[in-house]
Design a protein around this motif. Structure first.
Motif, mmCIF file in Angstrom:
data_model
loop_
_atom_site.group_PDB
_atom_site.id
_atom_site.type_symbol
_atom_site.label_atom_id
_atom_site.label_comp_id
_atom_site.label_asym_id
_atom_site.label_seq_id
_atom_site.Cartn_x
_atom_site.Cartn_y
_atom_site.Cartn_z
ATOM 1 N N GLN A 192 0.804 -1.216 0.000
ATOM 2 C CA GLN A 192 0.000 0.000 0.000
ATOM 3 C C GLN A 192 0.845 1.278 0.000
ATOM 4 N N ASP A 193 1.878 1.303 0.848
ATOM 5 C CA ASP A 193 2.642 2.542 0.994
ATOM 6 C C ASP A 193 4.156 2.324 0.970
ATOM 7 N N ARG A 194 4.575 1.152 0.564
ATOM 8 C CA ARG A 194 6.009 0.800 0.480
ATOM 9 C C ARG A 194 6.719 0.888 1.813
ATOM 10 N N GLN A 195 5.963 0.872 2.883
ATOM 11 C CA GLN A 195 6.628 0.942 4.181
ATOM 12 C C GLN A 195 7.297 -0.378 4.522
ATOM 13 N N LEU A 196 8.495 -0.273 5.067
ATOM 14 C CA LEU A 196 9.265 -1.453 5.461
ATOM 15 C C LEU A 196 8.524 -2.230 6.549
ATOM 16 N N VAL A 197 8.330 -3.536 6.339
ATOM 17 C CA VAL A 197 7.673 -4.336 7.378
ATOM 18 C C VAL A 197 8.554 -5.461 7.914
ATOM 19 N N GLY A 198 9.699 -5.673 7.281
ATOM 20 C CA GLY A 198 10.586 -6.721 7.781
ATOM 21 C C GLY A 198 11.704 -6.998 6.800
ATOM 22 N N PHE A 199 12.544 -7.968 7.179
ATOM 23 C CA PHE A 199 13.625 -8.416 6.291
ATOM 24 C C PHE A 199 13.640 -9.935 6.271
ATOM 25 N N GLU A 200 14.143 -10.493 5.169
ATOM 26 C CA GLU A 200 14.455 -11.915 5.163
ATOM 27 C C GLU A 200 15.972 -12.063 5.203
ATOM 28 N N ALA A 201 16.461 -12.914 6.091
ATOM 29 C CA ALA A 201 17.894 -13.204 6.148
ATOM 30 C C ALA A 201 18.203 -14.322 5.162
ATOM 31 N N LEU A 202 19.140 -14.068 4.257
ATOM 32 C CA LEU A 202 19.530 -15.079 3.267
ATOM 33 C C LEU A 202 21.010 -15.387 3.431
ATOM 34 N N VAL A 203 21.312 -16.663 3.541
ATOM 35 C CA VAL A 203 22.698 -17.039 3.842
ATOM 36 C C VAL A 203 23.600 -16.844 2.623
ATOM 37 N N ARG A 204 24.841 -16.433 2.877
ATOM 38 C CA ARG A 204 25.831 -16.232 1.821
ATOM 39 C C ARG A 204 27.129 -16.893 2.231
ATOM 40 N N VAL B 43 18.951 -7.707 14.177
ATOM 41 C CA VAL B 43 17.780 -7.097 14.813
ATOM 42 C C VAL B 43 18.219 -6.029 15.810
ATOM 43 N N LYS B 44 19.237 -6.375 16.617
ATOM 44 C CA LYS B 44 19.700 -5.445 17.655
ATOM 45 C C LYS B 44 20.376 -4.209 17.050
ATOM 46 N N HIS B 45 21.176 -4.451 16.015
ATOM 47 C CA HIS B 45 21.823 -3.343 15.312
ATOM 48 C C HIS B 45 20.801 -2.373 14.730
ATOM 49 N N LEU B 46 19.823 -2.957 14.047
ATOM 50 C CA LEU B 46 18.809 -2.132 13.389
ATOM 51 C C LEU B 46 18.001 -1.355 14.408
ATOM 52 N N ARG B 47 17.725 -2.001 15.529
ATOM 53 C CA ARG B 47 16.942 -1.333 16.572
ATOM 54 C C ARG B 47 17.671 -0.081 17.042
ATOM 55 N N GLN B 48 18.998 -0.211 17.203
ATOM 56 C CA GLN B 48 19.793 0.953 17.621
ATOM 57 C C GLN B 48 19.726 2.083 16.612
ATOM 58 N N ALA B 49 19.523 1.691 15.336
ATOM 59 C CA ALA B 49 19.438 2.710 14.286
ATOM 60 C C ALA B 49 17.985 3.171 14.101
ATOM 61 N N GLY B 50 17.108 2.728 14.993
ATOM 62 C CA GLY B 50 15.718 3.184 14.940
ATOM 63 C C GLY B 50 14.844 2.383 13.983
ATOM 64 N N ILE B 51 15.357 1.253 13.490
ATOM 65 C CA ILE B 51 14.553 0.420 12.596
ATOM 66 C C ILE B 51 14.075 -0.804 13.368
ATOM 67 N N GLU B 52 12.788 -0.823 13.683
ATOM 68 C CA GLU B 52 12.278 -1.920 14.503
ATOM 69 C C GLU B 52 11.312 -2.798 13.740
ATOM 70 N N VAL B 53 11.874 -3.696 12.941
ATOM 71 C CA VAL B 53 11.039 -4.653 12.207
ATOM 72 C C VAL B 53 11.616 -6.056 12.399
ATOM 73 N N PRO B 54 10.763 -7.073 12.252
ATOM 74 C CA PRO B 54 11.268 -8.441 12.418
ATOM 75 C C PRO B 54 12.128 -8.910 11.246
ATOM 76 N N ILE B 55 12.982 -9.873 11.511
ATOM 77 C CA ILE B 55 13.768 -10.522 10.461
ATOM 78 C C ILE B 55 13.352 -11.990 10.403
ATOM 79 N N SER B 56 13.112 -12.476 9.191
ATOM 80 C CA SER B 56 12.754 -13.887 9.085
ATOM 81 C C SER B 56 13.954 -14.716 8.660
#
Ligand code: C2E
Ligand code: MG
Ligand code: MG
Ligand code: MG
Length: 281
Positions: A51-63, A102-115
């Motif tokens: 709807q508004d392109r707002q960030l709702v989360g991330f997927e962790a992909l192994v490399r 998750v913890k890093h992002l939270r410190q930067a003010g980004i509070e979304v879940p990671i799958s």
């Protein structure tokens, strides 16, 4: 041809088969070392609300970048890890990295879940839920901050135990997403047996839905089905704005794909997030 025949008769391997087995063995040994060597890391791919392109989360992909600086794609080593008993280590490693992110992002003010993606075999182990929660506790990350993706095909294989685990995870506040939905040959009946929070429409349908009406109808059906069952629906592999708009029109909740953002390092997520916010304003 004669040698081949003889080899088969005596149950010997063809040279090429032998080479392949040796390759697999070498890769497995290398993976074991890589896990202790920080050659394995994660990329994060954003998921946005359509709807508004707002960030709702991330997927962790192994490399995996090996000692020779070559990237080995997950499609090469994840299946190998699954058959060689390394998958539990690999998935746990990724879960810990995801917790740190998750913890890093939270410190930067980004509070979304990671799958995180969990292999079906892992998911069906008796102590999976306990170990997973212990891992989150140790990392001091709340259960709602980490989500789990299991592919539909693998989930069906372990359905007997999975139904029970899904209940437990849901009670603990851990959302589970059914990945690559529609890609296998599963029946829909299992959906009423399990408690999952999200359906993730397989990329193949998204890829074809503008060309063939059938694929578009299937996508619409999956969206409606998910909503009927009180699940949120996300599309994977969105590569164009027109696919994005079509999915939005069809009522799909969220999306993920190169058109929105490629999987990237944590550092780059911060920059991406700033520019994405600017788009939103
Ligand atoms: P998946 O979970 O379905 O992940 C989506 C794959 O699609 C990822 O490939 C991602 O990079 C790719 N992708 C995302 N957007 C687009 C797009 O717009 N176009 C195209 N063509 N591709 C897109 P990746 O990273 O190569 O991973 C492949 C698969 O490996 C994953 O599929 C997942 O099943 C597995 N995997 C990755 N990381 C892990 C892990 O930590 N544990 C386990 N067990 N499996 C993993
Ligand atoms: Mg996934
Ligand atoms: Mg997927
Ligand atoms: Mg997929």
């Amino acid at each position: 041809e004669q040698t081949k025949h003889r080899n088969m008769e005596f149950g010997l391997f063809e040279a090429s088969e032998l080479a392949e087995i040796q390759d697999r063995y070498e890769l497995m040994k290398k993976l074991r070392v890589a896990l202790n060597n920080e050659e394995i890391f994660i990329h994060l791919q954003p998921k946005v609300r359509l709807q508004d392109r707002q960030l709702v989360g991330f997927e962790a992909l192994v490399r995996w970048r090996d000692a020779n600086d070559r990237m080995i794609p997950p499609d090469h080593f994840v299946p190998l890890a699954e058959t060689s008993g390394l998958i539990d280590k690999l998935d746990e490693y990724v879960a810990v990295r995801a917790c740190e992110a998750v913890k890093h992002l939270r410190q930067a003010g980004i509070e979304v879940p990671i799958s995180v993606n969990i292999a079906g075999s892992e998911f069906s182990r008796a102590d999976f839920v306990t170990r997973f929660c212990e891992c989150l506790q140790q990392q001091q990350v709340a259960t709602h901050s980490i989500e789990i993706e299991v592919t539909e095909t693998q989930l069906i294989e372990v359905l007997r135990s999975a139904a029970d685990y899904l209940d437990k995870l849901s009670a603990l506040g851990i959302r589970v997403s059914i990945d690559d939905f529609g890609a296998g040959y599963s029946s829909l009946s299992y959906l009423s047996l399990i408690k999952a929070a999200e359906l993730k429409i397989d990329r193949q349908f998204i890829m074809r839905m503008e060309q063939t009406d059938q694929d578009k109808q299937i996508v619409q059906m999956i969206i409606n089905l998910g909503h009927l069952l009180n699940m949120s629906v996300i599309a994977e592999g969105i590569e164009t704005e027109s696919q994005y708009q079509m999915l939005l029109q069809m009522g799909c909740d969220a999306g993920q794909g190169y058109h929105i953002a490629r999987p990237m390092l944590l550092e780059d997520v911060l920059t991406w997030s700033e520019s994405n916010q600017e788009i939103n304003i």
